[in-house]
Design an enzyme around this catalytic site. Structure first.
Site, short mmCIF file in Angstrom:
data_model
loop_
_atom_site.label_atom_id
_atom_site.label_comp_id
_atom_site.label_asym_id
_atom_site.label_seq_id
_atom_site.Cartn_x
_atom_site.Cartn_y
_atom_site.Cartn_z
N GLY A 72 40.00 36.33 31.60
CA GLY A 72 38.68 37.58 32.28
C GLY A 72 37.39 36.98 31.99
O GLY A 72 36.57 37.34 33.16
N ASN A 152 36.95 48.71 27.89
CA ASN A 152 38.05 48.93 27.48
C ASN A 152 38.23 48.66 25.59
O ASN A 152 39.39 48.98 24.46
CB ASN A 152 37.91 47.12 27.15
CG ASN A 152 36.10 46.18 27.14
OD1 ASN A 152 35.49 46.89 27.41
ND2 ASN A 152 35.90 45.52 26.01
N GLN A 180 41.17 45.19 32.12
CA GLN A 180 41.93 46.49 31.13
C GLN A 180 43.09 47.30 32.33
O GLN A 180 43.67 48.23 31.97
CB GLN A 180 40.99 47.46 30.50
CG GLN A 180 40.37 46.50 29.30
CD GLN A 180 41.55 46.30 28.24
OE1 GLN A 180 42.49 47.03 28.29
NE2 GLN A 180 41.17 45.64 27.28
N SER A 200 43.07 39.34 33.76
CA SER A 200 43.16 38.06 33.01
C SER A 200 45.30 38.42 32.06
O SER A 200 45.50 39.48 32.07
CB SER A 200 42.51 38.45 31.93
OG SER A 200 42.97 37.36 30.02
N HIS A 202 46.49 38.27 29.73
CA HIS A 202 47.33 38.23 28.20
C HIS A 202 47.02 39.87 28.34
O HIS A 202 47.03 40.41 27.08
CB HIS A 202 46.28 37.78 27.20
CG HIS A 202 45.38 38.07 27.05
ND1 HIS A 202 44.70 38.35 26.17
CD2 HIS A 202 44.29 37.29 27.53
CE1 HIS A 202 43.46 38.37 25.89
NE2 HIS A 202 43.32 38.12 26.68
N THR A 238 43.15 20.52 37.05
CA THR A 238 45.01 20.67 37.16
C THR A 238 45.03 21.87 36.94
O THR A 238 44.92 22.48 35.69
CB THR A 238 45.64 20.02 36.31
OG1 THR A 238 44.46 18.46 37.13
CG2 THR A 238 46.78 19.96 37.11
N CYS A 326 35.53 41.74 20.70
CA CYS A 326 33.96 41.23 20.22
C CYS A 326 32.93 41.21 19.14
O CYS A 326 32.32 40.43 18.89
CB CYS A 326 33.85 41.02 21.46
SG CYS A 326 35.82 40.95 23.23
C1 LIG Z 1 39.79 41.17 27.55
C2 LIG Z 1 38.38 41.59 28.80
C3 LIG Z 1 37.11 40.50 29.22
C4 LIG Z 1 37.53 39.06 28.28
O1 LIG Z 1 39.17 38.86 29.37
P1 LIG Z 1 39.71 37.40 28.76
O2 LIG Z 1 40.66 36.85 29.44
O3 LIG Z 1 39.93 37.34 27.05
O4 LIG Z 1 38.59 36.79 28.91
C5 LIG Z 1 36.87 41.05 30.11
N1 LIG Z 1 37.09 42.10 30.08
C6 LIG Z 1 37.40 43.21 29.74
C7 LIG Z 1 37.32 44.33 29.92
C8 LIG Z 1 38.56 43.12 28.91
O5 LIG Z 1 39.21 43.63 28.32
#
Ligand SMILES: *Cc1c(COP(=O)(O)O)cnc(C)c1O
Length: 394
Positions: A72, A152, A180, A200, A202, A238, A326
């Site tokens: 993200g 988030n 999110q 993202s 995860h 890559t 964060c």
């Molecule tokens: C978690 C998050 C990100 C960052 O994503 P990463 O994959 O951890 O770099 C950015 N924006 C929002 C709203 C998030 O919740």
């Protein structure tokens, strides 16, 4: 390991077993470089193509509009910096909001130092952006609007379709940080007039360190990582083949189960919110009551330090968060909670609990029972609470 109740799914999620299974062969058997010409790499090329198609379909986009990144933050950085540079001759004004993730806000600060002007839209007490404020902020030199799909910390979902419409009526590029929301809320890039979208893996039961940026065809964005010709020459390096395969699998399952999971989570979330608000006095629900992510609950408990609350919950094996991952470790209250108008002392006493479709009612009940005891204990030690009770007795 002791049994944990994991209620921090906005920070990251558990990788689905099916996702791990889909990834494994790309570490062991199919380890070829997808750029190579020999047949040994064919399964890797095919797997990349399949994942790209799955992601594109989930958004109503085309395969060649999906660019895999490492997550993200990279997608957000790319969207903002590359747009700013590519369209600088048209203007140097960007509109965003006060409640974006730091991946957006800190990139905006970076751009400000380089001569760009940023308008940070305020939000109301529920965390919603006002369409009128947005309209007022638009100028002839505005090149980009970036508004997150859903927040988030407090879960509030923004009026993305209307924002996109306004952007396009004014010939402005529209980016949304949907990290999110993607795979949690249905999103169609055409219906919502989205030009760029960050996501993202995860955050929806995929692996960490892999994500994507959707870039609408026709946008003249420069590459962000310079090097080889991967990702149609726009993102060198890559490809993270196992990660991308895992992300694809997580999207496949997440989209198929989206409505079901949303319904399940919403019911449990409302049950959690109901119990906490009914049973713990001097508590505020942060974010919009209904227009919020199905898995998000965020509370402010008066007279309490969020950090102490988290530590005590942790002793009971419960994982929560005081805002965003964060900001943990910093003593500043969350910029999101300040933006919705919470005074510092109340913003400090906040707790975010984010569910997954695997969360059970028993886990929620146990969490609320623990929470009640902890809040009571902490308030009993709080001089502020003591003063408050004394005053109210008079
Ligand atoms: C978690 C998050 C990100 C960052 O994503 P990463 O994959 O951890 O770099 C950015 N924006 C929002 C709203 C998030 O919740």
């Amino acid at each position: 390991m002791k049994k944990v109740i994991y209620l921090d799914n906005a920070a990251t999620t558990k990788v689905r077993p099916e996702v791990v299974e889909a990834m494994l062969p790309f570490y062991t058997e199919y380890y070829g470089n997808p750029s190579a010409v020999y047949e040994f790499s064919t399964p890797c090329k095919e797997a990349l193509a399949k994942a790209r198609e799955t992601v594109a379909n989930a958004l109503g986009a085309k395969d060649n509009e999906i660019y895999f990144t490492n997550g993200g933050s990279e997608s957000d950085n790319w969207a903002l910096i590359a747009t700013a540079e590519a369209y600088a001759s048209k203007g140097k004004h960007i509109i965003t909001t006060k409640i974006e993730h730091h991946a957006i806000l800190h990139t905006c600060e970076y751009l400000e130092k380089r001569g760009y002007e940023i308008t940070y839209l305020p939000v109301d007490e529920y965390g919603s952006v006002s369409i009128d404020e947005l309209k007022k902020a638009i100028r002839p030199d505005t090149i980009l609007i970036s508004v997150m799909f859903a927040n988030n910390e407090i879960g509030t979902i923004q009026p993305i379709r209307e924002i996109g419409e306004i952007a396009h009526e004014n010939g402005i590029i529209f980016h949304t940080d949907a990290v999110q929301a993607f795979c949690h809320e249905p999103i169609n890039v055409d219906e919502y007039h989205i030009d760029m979208l960050s996501a993202s893996g995860h955050k929806f039961h995929g692996p960490k360190g892999v994500g994507f940026l959707y870039i609408r065809k026709g946008l003249k964005l420069r590459s962000f990582i310079h090097g080889g010709a991967q990702e149609r020459k726009r993102r060198a390096g890559t490809e993270n083949v196992p990660g991308i395969v895992g992300l694809g699998k997580a999207v496949e399952i997440g989209m198929a189960e989206l409505e079901n999971n949303k319904k399940k989570e919403t019911e449990l979330r409302d049950y959690l919110i109901g119990r906490v608000m009914d049973e713990i006095p001097y508590t505020r629900l942060n974010g919009h009551r209904t227009n919020r992510l199905s898995n998000n609950a965020n509370f402010a408990f008066q007279f309490i330090e969020g950090e102490s609350l988290l530590i005590m919950l942790d002793m009971d094996g419960i994982c929560g968060s005081s805002g965003s991952a964060c900001t943990s470790g910093s003593l500043d209250p969350s910029h999101v909670l300040l933006a919705i108008g919470l005074p510092h002392e109340i913003a400090h006493g906040s707790l975010r609990l984010t569910l997954s479709e695997e969360t059970t009612k028993e886990e929620i009940d146990h969490t609320v029972d623990c929470l009640k005891k902890i809040v009571e204990k902490l308030r009993a030690m709080s001089p502020l609470y003591e003063d408050f009770i004394k005053k109210n007795r008079k």
